[in-house]
Structures are given as C-alpha cells and as structure tokens.
Design a protein around this motif. Structure first.
Motif, PDB file in Angstrom:
ATOM      1  N   ALA A 178       0.834  -1.208   0.000  1.00 26.66           N
ATOM      2  CA  ALA A 178       0.000   0.000   0.000  1.00 26.66           C
ATOM      3  C   ALA A 178       0.867   1.256   0.000  1.00 26.66           C
ATOM      4  CB  ALA A 178      -0.938  -0.001   1.210  1.00 26.66           C
ATOM      5  N   VAL A 179       1.965   1.217   0.736  1.00 26.21           N
ATOM      6  CA  VAL A 179       2.892   2.352   0.789  1.00 26.21           C
ATOM      7  C   VAL A 179       3.550   2.572  -0.576  1.00 26.21           C
ATOM      8  CG1 VAL A 179       5.062   3.179   1.785  1.00 26.21           C
ATOM      9  CG2 VAL A 179       3.356   2.078   3.240  1.00 26.21           C
ATOM     10  N   LYS A 180       4.020   1.501  -1.198  1.00 20.71           N
ATOM     11  CA  LYS A 180       4.679   1.605  -2.496  1.00 20.71           C
ATOM     12  C   LYS A 180       3.714   2.114  -3.563  1.00 20.71           C
ATOM     13  CE  LYS A 180       7.942  -2.095  -1.415  1.00 20.71           C
ATOM     14  NZ  LYS A 180       8.354  -3.496  -1.691  1.00 20.71           N
ATOM     15  N   TYR A 181       2.453   1.715  -3.465  1.00 19.35           N
ATOM     16  CA  TYR A 181       1.439   2.168  -4.419  1.00 19.35           C
ATOM     17  C   TYR A 181       1.276   3.681  -4.328  1.00 19.35           C
ATOM     18  CZ  TYR A 181      -3.053   2.361  -6.895  1.00 19.35           C
ATOM     19  OH  TYR A 181      -4.056   2.650  -7.781  1.00 19.35           O
ATOM     20  N   ASP A 182       1.205   4.226  -3.120  1.00 21.81           N
ATOM     21  CA  ASP A 182       1.078   5.674  -2.948  1.00 21.81           C
ATOM     22  C   ASP A 182       2.381   6.391  -3.303  1.00 21.81           C
ATOM     23  OD1 ASP A 182      -1.524   5.436  -2.231  1.00 21.81           O
ATOM     24  OD2 ASP A 182      -1.326   6.342  -0.248  1.00 21.81           O
ATOM     25  N   LEU A 184       4.382   5.618  -5.675  1.00 28.69           N
ATOM     26  CA  LEU A 184       4.403   5.765  -7.127  1.00 28.69           C
ATOM     27  C   LEU A 184       3.601   6.984  -7.566  1.00 28.69           C
ATOM     28  CD1 LEU A 184       4.031   2.073  -8.376  1.00 28.69           C
ATOM     29  CD2 LEU A 184       6.094   3.483  -8.310  1.00 28.69           C
ATOM     30  N   LYS A 185       2.482   7.255  -6.877  1.00 29.87           N
ATOM     31  CA  LYS A 185       1.719   8.466  -7.190  1.00 29.87           C
ATOM     32  C   LYS A 185       2.542   9.713  -6.871  1.00 29.87           C
ATOM     33  CE  LYS A 185      -1.903   7.426  -4.651  1.00 29.87           C
ATOM     34  NZ  LYS A 185      -3.221   7.594  -4.012  1.00 29.87           N
ATOM     35  N   LEU A 186       3.247   9.657  -5.742  1.00 25.78           N
ATOM     36  CA  LEU A 186       4.007  10.818  -5.286  1.00 25.78           C
ATOM     37  C   LEU A 186       5.117  11.200  -6.257  1.00 25.78           C
ATOM     38  CD1 LEU A 186       4.351  12.812  -2.900  1.00 25.78           C
ATOM     39  CD2 LEU A 186       5.977  11.194  -1.921  1.00 25.78           C
ATOM     40  N   ILE A 187       5.824  10.202  -6.780  1.00 25.69           N
ATOM     41  CA  ILE A 187       6.969  10.527  -7.634  1.00 25.69           C
ATOM     42  C   ILE A 187       6.553  10.985  -9.033  1.00 25.69           C
ATOM     43  CG2 ILE A 187       8.547   9.022  -6.378  1.00 25.69           C
ATOM     44  CD1 ILE A 187       8.284   6.976  -8.590  1.00 25.69           C
ATOM     45  N   THR A 188       5.252  10.941  -9.328  1.00 29.15           N
ATOM     46  CA  THR A 188       4.788  11.524 -10.590  1.00 29.15           C
ATOM     47  C   THR A 188       4.644  13.042 -10.478  1.00 29.15           C
ATOM     48  OG1 THR A 188       2.420  11.285 -10.065  1.00 29.15           O
ATOM     49  CG2 THR A 188       3.517   9.428 -11.164  1.00 29.15           C
ATOM     50  N   SER A 189       4.681  13.576  -9.270  1.00 29.32           N
ATOM     51  CA  SER A 189       4.517  15.009  -9.067  1.00 29.32           C
ATOM     52  C   SER A 189       5.773  15.764  -9.502  1.00 29.32           C
ATOM     53  CB  SER A 189       4.246  15.302  -7.584  1.00 29.32           C
ATOM     54  OG  SER A 189       4.309  16.689  -7.324  1.00 29.32           O
ATOM     55  N   ASN A 190       5.574  16.954 -10.062  1.00 25.79           N
ATOM     56  CA  ASN A 190       6.720  17.807 -10.384  1.00 25.79           C
ATOM     57  C   ASN A 190       6.874  18.924  -9.355  1.00 25.79           C
ATOM     58  OD1 ASN A 190       4.522  19.359 -11.087  1.00 25.79           O
ATOM     59  ND2 ASN A 190       5.341  20.009 -13.071  1.00 25.79           N
ATOM     60  N   SER A 191       6.320  18.716  -8.157  1.00 18.64           N
ATOM     61  CA  SER A 191       6.521  19.674  -7.068  1.00 18.64           C
ATOM     62  C   SER A 191       7.988  19.703  -6.675  1.00 18.64           C
ATOM     63  CB  SER A 191       5.682  19.272  -5.842  1.00 18.64           C
ATOM     64  OG  SER A 191       4.312  19.332  -6.136  1.00 18.64           O
ATOM     65  N   THR A 192       8.433  20.845  -6.198  1.00 19.65           N
ATOM     66  CA  THR A 192       9.830  20.982  -5.801  1.00 19.65           C
ATOM     67  C   THR A 192      10.197  20.006  -4.701  1.00 19.65           C
ATOM     68  OG1 THR A 192       9.687  23.343  -6.339  1.00 19.65           O
ATOM     69  CG2 THR A 192      11.581  22.634  -5.040  1.00 19.65           C
ATOM     70  N   TYR A 193       9.271  19.817  -3.754  1.00 21.90           N
ATOM     71  CA  TYR A 193       9.511  18.918  -2.628  1.00 21.90           C
ATOM     72  C   TYR A 193       8.417  17.858  -2.566  1.00 21.90           C
ATOM     73  CZ  TYR A 193      12.620  22.719  -1.238  1.00 21.90           C
ATOM     74  OH  TYR A 193      13.598  23.684  -1.225  1.00 21.90           O
ATOM     75  N   LYS A 194       8.779  16.694  -2.040  1.00 29.72           N
ATOM     76  CA  LYS A 194       7.827  15.577  -1.935  1.00 29.72           C
ATOM     77  C   LYS A 194       8.017  14.907  -0.589  1.00 29.72           C
ATOM     78  CE  LYS A 194       8.510  14.893  -6.892  1.00 29.72           C
ATOM     79  NZ  LYS A 194       9.518  15.969  -6.961  1.00 29.72           N
ATOM     80  N   LEU A 195       6.901  14.533   0.040  1.00 28.18           N
ATOM     81  CA  LEU A 195       6.944  13.940   1.378  1.00 28.18           C
ATOM     82  C   LEU A 195       6.078  12.694   1.432  1.00 28.18           C
ATOM     83  CD1 LEU A 195       7.515  13.979   4.476  1.00 28.18           C
ATOM     84  CD2 LEU A 195       5.589  15.583   4.683  1.00 28.18           C
ATOM     85  N   MET A 196       6.664  11.583   1.886  1.00 31.21           N
ATOM     86  CA  MET A 196       5.931  10.328   2.095  1.00 31.21           C
ATOM     87  C   MET A 196       5.933  10.014   3.583  1.00 31.21           C
ATOM     88  SD  MET A 196       4.445   7.799   0.348  1.00 31.21           S
ATOM     89  CE  MET A 196       3.316   6.815   1.349  1.00 31.21           C
ATOM     90  N   ILE A 197       4.726   9.789   4.157  1.00 29.35           N
ATOM     91  CA  ILE A 197       4.592   9.481   5.578  1.00 29.35           C
ATOM     92  C   ILE A 197       3.951   8.109   5.732  1.00 29.35           C
ATOM     93  CG2 ILE A 197       3.608  10.219   7.773  1.00 29.35           C
ATOM     94  CD1 ILE A 197       3.502  13.064   6.695  1.00 29.35           C
ATOM     95  N   LEU A 198       4.514   7.285   6.586  1.00 30.86           N
ATOM     96  CA  LEU A 198       3.985   5.937   6.810  1.00 30.86           C
ATOM     97  C   LEU A 198       4.351   5.470   8.206  1.00 30.86           C
ATOM     98  CD1 LEU A 198       6.507   3.377   5.587  1.00 30.86           C
ATOM     99  CD2 LEU A 198       6.685   5.683   4.618  1.00 30.86           C
ATOM    100  N   LYS A 199       3.949   4.256   8.540  1.00 31.90           N
ATOM    101  CA  LYS A 199       4.357   3.662   9.811  1.00 31.90           C
ATOM    102  C   LYS A 199       4.953   2.288   9.539  1.00 31.90           C
ATOM    103  CE  LYS A 199       0.047   1.327  11.183  1.00 31.90           C
ATOM    104  NZ  LYS A 199      -0.963   1.188  12.253  1.00 31.90           N
ATOM    105  N   GLU A 200       5.806   1.834  10.453  1.00 29.01           N
ATOM    106  CA  GLU A 200       6.458   0.548  10.259  1.00 29.01           C
ATOM    107  C   GLU A 200       5.477  -0.589  10.525  1.00 29.01           C
ATOM    108  OE1 GLU A 200       9.662  -0.212  12.934  1.00 29.01           O
ATOM    109  OE2 GLU A 200       8.572   0.464  14.704  1.00 29.01           O
TER     110      GLU A 200
END
Length: 253
Positions: A178-182, A184-200
C-alpha cells in the motif's frame, strides 16, 4: 549501494508494470548474493536534510501521536503541516480537518500569514496534501489568472496501511504494498519537494522489512528518468508506537 551496476535495462522488463524493474532488480541482487545491508534510517540530526525538509521534521517532532487513533494522528499531522505551509506563504489543500479550521485560521491571523481569499478550507486536491503558490493579485481580478499556479511547492502522501487490499491485488507477502502504491503516485509530481509518511509494519518481530523499503525508495528515485540530479523525496516512517520516527531524504544522484 551502487544500484546502476545491477539495475536491469528497460529491455529486461517484459511489461509496463512500474513495479517490474524493482522485482527484476531484487532477482539480480539475490543471484549475485550481495550483502550490502549497512544502510540505516536516520532518527536524529535533522541537519542532514535540506532546510525545507528540516522544518517539516521539526513540525512533526513536536506532535504527540503515541496515544491517539490513526484518524486523529492523520488530522494532527495535517494541521501541523498546514500551519507550516501558511508560514511559508503557500496555499494548502487537504481534507478531514473540518473541526480544526477555526484553529488554523486563528493561527494564520495571529501570525499574519497568507490563507487565501476564502480562508482555510478542508478540500483535498490531487494528493493527500498539496502546497502551492499563485500570483499575488489573482484573487483581485476576474481574469483567467484566477486559475494560474505559479509554483508547485510540496506534494504529500501518507499511508498507515501495510498490505494493499482488494481481490485484484497480487502483492504476495509484501507488507508495504500500500505504501509503495502511494509512493508511485508521489513521484509523478513535479513539485519541488515531496513527502511520504507511513508507519512501520512487522511480518514478525524479527523482520520488519524496513531495510528493504529503504532500498526500494532509493531505487525508485535513482531509476526514475523524470527526476533530475538533486531532486529528492523525504520519507518519514513512524515507529510502531508512534513515539518517534525514522526518516531519510532520497536524492537523485
């Protein structure tokens, strides 16, 4: 770890699944019997990341999430990041904060921060959270400039689940599907900064797979042709009890 040496060529991928190259890389790594497993997530010294990401980590560090449910944790994170976004003169889109809007408005007013003509809204757009800047005068006219974005600043995705759900999902024993799926969506963004938040998550107490996840994030950033040298993604992994978090800024080399 030098991924380029072992990364498969595009010809080795027989279908268009974006997960394909990662699976092929894993197969090659096993074949070569590589044991380069010394990479570690960071837990302190926020100076190791850029100033922008440092501010994000400091805002998250101030939150007490240990005795809260996931929904409340998500809301507290969104409120903290929205306040920071306004402090950085950005407009911020996110949802599920209806009961905290007055608090955010008051914070922005007291600190004389930009909120937009209509104040704060609980509206998600494109990502779980999105920061952007538009032209200062776009709300003073009725021209097309009302719909012009000047800068995409930050895209945020968060995911508390481990495995993806659904009958069509075939991730095997991947506890971070589920984390990897989201991601992949994040790295399609051309925003200057990108943040992924999850839990172990733990498959068992002896194997939490965080090292594999670290390598997966770095592999995706290094192999993505749309990332330019220096582009990066900040990943924050909350520990199981939410009393602290791991982090890393993955930078395209």
């Amino acid at each position: 770890m030098q991924y380029e040496k072992y990364a498969p060529s595009k010809k080795q991928c027989t279908h268009l699944d974006p997960h394909c190259m990662w699976l092929e890389w894993q197969r090659i790594m096993k074949r070569e019997n590589l044991k380069e497993r010394s990479i570690q997530w960071k837990t302190s010294d926020y100076k190791s990341v850029s100033v922008f990401y440092n501010d994000i980590l400091q805002s998250l560090k101030e939150l007490d999430l240990s005795k809260k449910k996931n929904g409340e944790r998500t809301k507290n994170i969104k409120v903290a990041l929205m306040k920071l976004g306004h402090k950085k003169k950005c407009r911020v889109n996110t949802n599920c904060i209806n009961d905290r809007i007055e608090e955010i408005q008051q914070y922005s007013i007291e600190n004389k921060l930009q909120m937009g003509q209509s104040g704060v809204k609980s509206v998600e757009w494109l990502y779980d959270m999105f920061w952007y800047r538009d032209y200062k005068d776009c709300y003073k006219t009725n021209t097309h400039t009302h719909y012009v974005i000047k800068e995409q600043v930050l895209a945020v995705e968060s995911e508390w689940l481990g495995k993806r759900r659904g009958k069509s999902v075939n991730d095997g024993d991947d506890i971070y599907g589920a984390v990897k799926y989201d991601f992949l969506k994040l790295i399609t963004s051309n925003s200057t900064y990108k943040l992924m938040i999850l839990k172990e998550h733990f498959q068992d107490r002896k194997d939490n797979k965080l090292q594999d996840l670290y390598e997966y994030f770095d592999f995706q950033v290094q192999q993505n042709d749309n990332f330019k040298k220096g582009d990066s993604v900040l990943c924050v992994v909350y520990k199981k009890d939410f009393d602290d978090f791991y982090y890393e800024e993955f930078i395209k080399k």
